[in-house]
Design an enzyme around this catalytic site. Structure first.
Site, PDB file in Angstrom:
ATOM      1  N   ALA A 293     146.294  -8.384 -18.887  1.00 50.59           N
ATOM      2  CA  ALA A 293     146.974  -7.200 -18.222  1.00 50.59           C
ATOM      3  C   ALA A 293     146.664  -6.071 -18.423  1.00 50.59           C
ATOM      4  CB  ALA A 293     148.233  -7.416 -19.653  1.00 50.59           C
ATOM      5  N   GLU A 294     146.259  -5.524 -18.814  1.00 53.69           N
ATOM      6  CA  GLU A 294     145.851  -4.338 -18.144  1.00 53.69           C
ATOM      7  C   GLU A 294     144.803  -4.132 -16.948  1.00 53.69           C
ATOM      8  OE1 GLU A 294     144.175   0.064 -19.633  1.00 53.69           O
ATOM      9  OE2 GLU A 294     143.824  -2.105 -21.520  1.00 53.69           O
ATOM     10  N   THR A 295     144.341  -5.259 -16.580  1.00 56.04           N
ATOM     11  CA  THR A 295     143.490  -4.740 -15.536  1.00 56.04           C
ATOM     12  C   THR A 295     144.514  -5.394 -14.363  1.00 56.04           C
ATOM     13  OG1 THR A 295     141.457  -6.207 -16.359  1.00 56.04           O
ATOM     14  CG2 THR A 295     141.430  -6.456 -13.970  1.00 56.04           C
TER      15      THR A 295
END
Length: 126
Positions: A50-52
């Site tokens: 998700a953060e990537t």
């Protein structure tokens, strides 16, 4: 798949980009190699995916000479995945001059939602 230098952790986890624009980023990640001791996809692996992809969208939105730095992420884990791939789709919710926020849905190979996340990034000069 899109070839990009995404950093050591995403590469180690096998994240592969499918689509990347400031409005929408799509990538997939294998479940195998990203599990917890019970053979289920590790919740932290979902958060890395998700953060990537959210940070990638924010960096594209920020533009040349600027960077995106995550300042807040949350995740709700809905179901487990034990094999195959999970696919993350990050959709921009807000794109301003100093902040960008993305809604991220992660699904399994059958299209069932595994995780829902939201990421906010600060945008600043490099």
């Amino acid at each position: 798949m899109i070839q990009a230098n995404i950093g050591a952790l995403p590469e180690r986890m096998g994240i592969e980009f499918v689509e990347a624009t400031p409005e929408r980023v799509v990538a997939r990640m294998p479940v195998e190699g990203n599990t917890q001791p019970y053979g289920l996809l590790h919740g932290g692996a979902s958060v890395v995916l998700a953060e990537t992809i959210g940070s990638t969208g924010a960096a594209l939105h920020a533009g040349p000479g600027r960077i995106a730095v995550g300042v807040e992420i949350n995740a709700t884990h809905h179901r487990s995945a034990t094999s195959g791939y999970v696919t993350g789709v990050a959709t921009r919710l807000h794109g301003g001059r100093t902040l960008a926020s993305y809604d991220i849905e992660i699904t399994d190979d059958e299209g069932r939602r595994v995780c829902t996340s939201r990421l906010t990034c600060m945008l600043r000069d490099a």
